[in-house]
Design an enzyme around this catalytic site. Structure first.
Site, short mmCIF file in Angstrom:
data_model
loop_
_atom_site.label_atom_id
_atom_site.label_comp_id
_atom_site.label_asym_id
_atom_site.label_seq_id
_atom_site.Cartn_x
_atom_site.Cartn_y
_atom_site.Cartn_z
N VAL A 14 58.41 30.79 27.38
CA VAL A 14 57.60 30.03 26.42
C VAL A 14 58.26 28.69 26.09
O VAL A 14 57.61 27.64 26.13
CB VAL A 14 57.35 30.87 25.14
CG1 VAL A 14 56.45 30.09 24.18
CG2 VAL A 14 56.70 32.21 25.48
N GLU A 133 50.44 30.66 15.84
CA GLU A 133 49.22 30.83 16.66
C GLU A 133 49.51 31.57 17.97
O GLU A 133 48.68 32.33 18.47
CB GLU A 133 48.62 29.45 16.97
CG GLU A 133 47.30 29.49 17.70
CD GLU A 133 46.21 30.19 16.91
OE1 GLU A 133 45.70 29.61 15.96
OE2 GLU A 133 45.86 31.33 17.26
N VAL A 136 49.74 36.00 18.66
CA VAL A 136 48.69 36.99 18.92
C VAL A 136 47.73 36.46 19.97
O VAL A 136 47.17 35.37 19.82
CB VAL A 136 47.90 37.32 17.63
CG1 VAL A 136 46.81 38.35 17.93
CG2 VAL A 136 48.82 37.82 16.53
N GLY A 138 48.13 35.24 22.93
CA GLY A 138 48.53 34.10 23.76
C GLY A 138 47.81 32.80 23.43
O GLY A 138 47.92 32.28 22.32
N ILE A 140 44.63 32.18 23.03
CA ILE A 140 43.37 32.23 22.25
C ILE A 140 43.65 31.77 20.81
O ILE A 140 44.54 32.30 20.17
CB ILE A 140 42.79 33.68 22.22
CG1 ILE A 140 42.53 34.20 23.64
CG2 ILE A 140 41.52 33.73 21.37
CD1 ILE A 140 42.08 35.66 23.69
N GLY A 191 56.52 36.70 34.05
CA GLY A 191 56.91 36.25 32.69
C GLY A 191 56.00 36.77 31.59
O GLY A 191 56.04 36.28 30.47
N GLU A 194 57.73 41.59 27.73
CA GLU A 194 58.81 41.35 26.77
C GLU A 194 60.15 41.59 27.45
O GLU A 194 60.21 42.24 28.52
CB GLU A 194 58.66 42.29 25.58
CG GLU A 194 57.40 42.06 24.77
CD GLU A 194 57.31 40.64 24.22
OE1 GLU A 194 58.20 40.21 23.49
OE2 GLU A 194 56.33 39.94 24.55
N ASP A 205 54.21 46.16 21.07
CA ASP A 205 53.82 44.74 21.04
C ASP A 205 52.38 44.59 20.51
O ASP A 205 52.11 43.76 19.63
CB ASP A 205 53.94 44.14 22.45
CG ASP A 205 53.55 42.68 22.48
OD1 ASP A 205 54.39 41.83 22.12
OD2 ASP A 205 52.40 42.38 22.85
N LYS A 209 50.85 42.94 16.91
CA LYS A 209 49.77 41.94 16.88
C LYS A 209 48.59 42.42 16.03
O LYS A 209 48.00 41.63 15.29
CB LYS A 209 49.31 41.65 18.31
CG LYS A 209 50.37 40.88 19.12
CD LYS A 209 50.02 40.89 20.60
CE LYS A 209 50.98 40.08 21.43
NZ LYS A 209 50.83 40.32 22.87
P1 NDP Z 1 62.60 34.59 27.47
O1 NDP Z 1 63.46 35.80 27.57
O2 NDP Z 1 61.99 34.06 28.69
O3 NDP Z 1 63.45 33.42 26.80
C1 NDP Z 1 64.26 33.61 25.67
C2 NDP Z 1 65.07 32.36 25.43
O4 NDP Z 1 65.73 32.49 24.18
C3 NDP Z 1 66.15 32.09 26.47
O5 NDP Z 1 66.25 30.70 26.69
C4 NDP Z 1 67.42 32.61 25.79
O6 NDP Z 1 68.58 31.90 26.15
C5 NDP Z 1 67.14 32.31 24.35
N1 NDP Z 1 67.82 33.25 23.46
C6 NDP Z 1 67.56 34.56 23.31
N2 NDP Z 1 68.40 35.09 22.40
C7 NDP Z 1 69.18 34.08 21.96
C8 NDP Z 1 70.23 33.99 21.00
N3 NDP Z 1 70.65 35.04 20.30
N4 NDP Z 1 70.81 32.78 20.80
C9 NDP Z 1 70.42 31.70 21.50
N5 NDP Z 1 69.42 31.72 22.42
C10 NDP Z 1 68.81 32.90 22.64
O7 NDP Z 1 61.49 34.94 26.36
P2 NDP Z 1 59.98 34.44 26.32
O8 NDP Z 1 59.94 32.97 26.40
O9 NDP Z 1 59.16 35.25 27.24
O10 NDP Z 1 59.55 34.92 24.84
C11 NDP Z 1 59.98 34.23 23.71
C12 NDP Z 1 59.17 34.70 22.50
O11 NDP Z 1 57.79 34.42 22.72
C13 NDP Z 1 59.26 36.21 22.23
O12 NDP Z 1 59.19 36.40 20.82
C14 NDP Z 1 57.99 36.74 22.88
O13 NDP Z 1 57.54 37.94 22.29
C15 NDP Z 1 57.03 35.62 22.58
N6 NDP Z 1 55.88 35.51 23.46
C16 NDP Z 1 56.06 35.54 24.82
C17 NDP Z 1 54.98 35.38 25.66
C18 NDP Z 1 55.13 35.39 27.15
O14 NDP Z 1 54.11 35.32 27.84
N7 NDP Z 1 56.34 35.46 27.68
C19 NDP Z 1 53.62 35.20 25.12
C20 NDP Z 1 53.55 35.19 23.67
C21 NDP Z 1 54.64 35.34 22.89
P3 NDP Z 1 69.65 32.50 27.20
O15 NDP Z 1 68.91 32.57 28.47
O16 NDP Z 1 70.73 31.50 27.19
O17 NDP Z 1 70.03 33.83 26.66
N1 HSE Z 2 54.48 40.69 26.40
C1 HSE Z 2 53.37 40.10 25.76
C2 HSE Z 2 52.11 40.50 26.48
C3 HSE Z 2 53.49 38.60 25.75
O1 HSE Z 2 52.21 40.98 27.62
O2 HSE Z 2 51.02 40.38 25.92
C4 HSE Z 2 52.39 37.91 24.99
O3 HSE Z 2 52.46 38.21 23.62
#
Ligand code: NDP
Ligand code: HSE
Length: 325
Positions: A14, A133, A136, A138, A140, A191, A194, A205, A209
């Site tokens: 994200v 936003e 929940v 994504g 939408i 991607g 979770e 999850d 939501k």
């Molecule tokens: P990722 O695992 O892809 O990325 C997480 C990022 O956060 C990495 O850059 C990681 O850095 C960093 N990070 C994690 N823990 C720490 C920490 N303690 N200190 C510093 N940096 C940290 O996660 P996503 O992008 O998939 O998800 C992020 C959020 O978005 C979550 O809450 C998820 O539920 C939500 N979300 C995700 C969606 C998706 O489609 N993926 C959709 C909607 C919501 P490093 O690599 O250096 O550890």
């Molecule tokens: N892991 C979540 C999903 C990401 O698959 O819907 C979006 O919230």
């Protein structure tokens, strides 16, 4: 040109999408801000918190930090975008940021569902925005729709497909007869899942939501323990084939309504008829079906997970925050 400085907490699926959109769509976003607010504003990411700097060699080291306090101590950073995930330290970081009068945007449904009341109270006390936003369904725009567009409505019931990973897995099992483990692995590679995919497939999850949607629709946070939760881990290929023979399809549905003053919510796989509005929502798509007293029935559909669709929703919150700065 006014510059608004932003810190990203996380640069994964994200966070990477948010950075890419803010860079690629800079001119478009500036134009939209000008049309809406009459201000010439540019949004600039000035710090990015990560924990493993060695993974981010393509990013300017000036932008990166592994020290959250560096972001807290920078008075020029007005907005913190939390896209690192997990309950802690994310919740604590968001609370600290708001106590320092920084606006917070997050996609973290786990943190919101568990500590939403506290996060909202701290935001109100400090007169900052706490927006989510992307948390929940994504891409939408369901949160803004409920909060703003449907303000003249009692929402009587919400149902929907609000987890992309499980919808992707069930769609693969249904339409391509893919084995469960292979479909889950694909969802992780894309991607959607979770960090702990158990949160997707066991239903947590979606439970977070539907708790957030319940709070927005009915005005109170439900006790998470009262939400019936059954994941998709026990769905077999045989059950999927049997459903097909009956002219039905298995979908992982979330539901909430208020009855006799109590919120009744659930997440569970269900067999639905092929003519049901949610029956053909496939892959990582999500859909939310709202029943309202004045507006009637509304159905929203869009990508429920993935880098760009989720980041699009995060950037919409940044756009909203600008009015407060
Ligand atoms: P990722 O695992 O892809 O990325 C997480 C990022 O956060 C990495 O850059 C990681 O850095 C960093 N990070 C994690 N823990 C720490 C920490 N303690 N200190 C510093 N940096 C940290 O996660 P996503 O992008 O998939 O998800 C992020 C959020 O978005 C979550 O809450 C998820 O539920 C939500 N979300 C995700 C969606 C998706 O489609 N993926 C959709 C909607 C919501 P490093 O690599 O250096 O550890
Ligand atoms: N892991 C979540 C999903 C990401 O698959 O819907 C979006 O919230």
């Amino acid at each position: 040109m006014e510059k608004i400085k932003i810190a990203l907490l996380g640069l994964g699926t994200v966070g990477g999408g948010v950075k890419a959109i803010l860079e690629e769509k800079q001119d478009l976003i500036q134009e939209r801000i000008y049309i809406k607010n009459g201000r010439k504003v540019s949004l600039e990411i000035s710090k990015i918190l990560i924990s493993h700097p060695e993974k981010y060699r393509a990013i300017s080291p000036v932008l990166l930090t592994a020290d959250f306090q560096e972001i807290m101590n920078d008075e020029n950073i007005k907005v913190v975008v939390e896209v690192m995930g997990g309950e802690e330290p994310a919740t604590n970081y968001m609370l600290q940021a708001m106590e320092r009068k920084k606006h917070v945007v997050t996609a973290n449904k786990l943190a919101i569902a568990k500590s939403g009341e506290l996060l909202e109270n701290v935001a109100t006390k400090n007169r900052v925005n706490f927006l989510y936003e992307a948390a929940v369904a994504g891409t939408i725009p369901i949160i803004r729709t409920i909060n703003d567009s449907l303000v003249a409505n009692e929402i009587t019931e919400i149902s929907g497909i609000i987890n992309g990973t499980t919808n992707y897995i069930l769609s693969k099992m249904t339409h391509e007869r893919s084995p469960y483990a292979e479909a889950l692995m694909n969802a992780q590679e894309l991607g959607f899942a979770e960090e702990d995919p158990g949160s997707d497939v066991k239903g947590d999850d979606a439970l977070y939501k539907i708790a957030i949607l319940s709070r927005l629709a009915f005005g109170e946070w439900p006790d998470l323990d009262t939400i019936d939760c059954k994941g998709i881990t026990e769905i077999t290929p045989q059950q999927i084939e049997d459903a097909k023979k009956r002219g039905k399809v298995i979908k992982f549905l979330a539901r909430t309504k208020k009855a006799e003053g109590k919120i009744i919510a659930s997440v569970s796989p269900e067999e639905i008829e092929l003519h049901h509005p949610l029956a053909h929502v496939d892959g990582a798509m999500n859909a939310v079906y709202l029943h309202c007293d004045n507006a009637g029935e509304l159905l929203f559909q869009g990508a429920g997970a993935g880098s760009r669709p989720t980041a699009s929703a995060v950037v919409s919150d940044l756009f909203a925050v600008i009015e407060q700065i």
